[in-house]
Design an enzyme around this catalytic site. Sequence first.
Site, PDB file in Angstrom:
ATOM      1  N   ARG A   1      37.576  36.255  48.853  1.00  0.00           N
ATOM      2  CA  ARG A   1      37.101  37.430  49.585  1.00  0.00           C
ATOM      3  C   ARG A   1      35.690  37.261  50.160  1.00  0.00           C
ATOM      4  O   ARG A   1      35.212  38.118  50.894  1.00  0.00           O
ATOM      5  CB  ARG A   1      37.105  38.642  48.651  1.00  0.00           C
TER       6      ARG A   1
ATOM      7  N   ALA B   1      42.768  30.705  40.308  1.00  0.00           N
ATOM      8  CA  ALA B   1      41.468  30.640  39.653  1.00  0.00           C
ATOM      9  C   ALA B   1      40.614  31.875  39.916  1.00  0.00           C
ATOM     10  O   ALA B   1      39.511  32.006  39.375  1.00  0.00           O
ATOM     11  CB  ALA B   1      40.702  29.391  40.133  1.00  0.00           C
TER      12      ALA B   1
ATOM     13  N   LYS C   1      34.520  37.527  35.908  1.00  0.00           N
ATOM     14  CA  LYS C   1      34.286  36.746  34.687  1.00  0.00           C
ATOM     15  C   LYS C   1      33.055  37.141  33.873  1.00  0.00           C
ATOM     16  O   LYS C   1      32.924  36.704  32.725  1.00  0.00           O
ATOM     17  CB  LYS C   1      34.144  35.263  35.065  1.00  0.00           C
TER      18      LYS C   1
ATOM     19  N   SER D   1      42.960  30.100  32.697  1.00  0.00           N
ATOM     20  CA  SER D   1      42.595  31.120  31.718  1.00  0.00           C
ATOM     21  C   SER D   1      41.302  30.730  31.004  1.00  0.00           C
ATOM     22  O   SER D   1      40.560  29.866  31.474  1.00  0.00           O
ATOM     23  CB  SER D   1      43.747  31.329  30.730  1.00  0.00           C
TER      24      SER D   1
ATOM     25  N   LYS E   1      38.389  33.030  25.848  1.00  0.00           N
ATOM     26  CA  LYS E   1      38.212  34.446  25.497  1.00  0.00           C
ATOM     27  C   LYS E   1      39.549  35.177  25.362  1.00  0.00           C
ATOM     28  O   LYS E   1      39.619  36.251  24.756  1.00  0.00           O
ATOM     29  CB  LYS E   1      37.357  35.174  26.529  1.00  0.00           C
TER      30      LYS E   1
ATOM     31  N   GLU F   1      30.448  39.192  23.359  1.00  0.00           N
ATOM     32  CA  GLU F   1      30.197  37.772  23.173  1.00  0.00           C
ATOM     33  C   GLU F   1      30.611  37.311  21.777  1.00  0.00           C
ATOM     34  O   GLU F   1      30.423  38.009  20.786  1.00  0.00           O
ATOM     35  CB  GLU F   1      28.710  37.480  23.389  1.00  0.00           C
TER      36      GLU F   1
END
Length: 340
Positions: A42, A86, A90, A129, A132, A263
């Site tokens: 984009r 991909a 993130k 992927s 996480k 985290e």
Amino acid sequence: MSYNKIFNNKVVLITGGTGFLGRKLTKKILEFNPQSIRLFSRDEVKHHKIQELFNHNNKIRNLIGDVRDYSRLLRAMQGVDIVIHAAALKRLDILEYNVEECIKTNIFGSLNVVNACLECNVEIAVMVSTDKACNPINTYGACKFVSEKLFTERNYNKGKNKTIFTTVRYGNVLESTGSVIPFFEDKIINGEKIPLTDSRMTRFIISPNQSVNLIFNALKFSIGGEIFVPKLLAFKIIELVNILKEKHNASSEIEIIGLRPGEKIHELMMNENEVTRTYEYQNFFVITSQIEEYTKLEKYPIYITEGKKIDINKMNFYRSKEAVISQEKVKELFVSLELL
């Protein structure tokens, strides 16, 4: 099957194709004579930079679009043989405050990719992927967990369609956008305190070439429904900081700031449930599908016939904490990768 046979005269579409990984994939795929590579993204500024970076290579097609937009994705995927998915939001801390947006891109966007692949009879699609997604504790991980399910389970709910869906899973790539090395070095060079969330924190080491090769191996060996995980070494973040301080002969102070929202202290690549159906082959692991009936296959995949099933008595999960190497070994490895 060689990489040349995989890509020769094929049309490849990479969602998120103007990002760090997309650029690395494009450079490598061009070596194997594809018919064309469609970079779907984009960001028109990044598209311009890609054109400049590859000297307006006529095999590269720059397609502006968002995976949220199914009609645009469907049009972009006409005649495509291989899809590498991909595209994703993130940034962990930001996504904790923008859950709905994360869902729209990382789940609904992935569903759009799957459905467009089926509609356009794509040969094979690989989703990128993240660690996480394994026992997720944050929005990003939870959305990627669902996206993995879309790719692994849709493989067996596609009717007569030929598309193979598979997944690769790994952590942050060294040198990529937001990578810790340039971040820490910037702080050191400017004489600022070095923020560290937790002194115990460990991370796997994966180079750009390793991430690209894992994707290529997924294309090469997949029969559908698997998750490919690389065998990696790991390091303590605090030891990386010490190496960088030594490199710049600095005495910068480390400031422990606590974990950011969502985290983890250690990266988890495979949990105890996944290990029970995982095979070790070459330099990666393959988590097999929980719903594929392998006994009914006419021919077993090579990672089963030539690989080795993991002994759960010797390994019941795969985590960065247990793969940590010494500070000296970390330094040697980073020098060999030309990161220091």
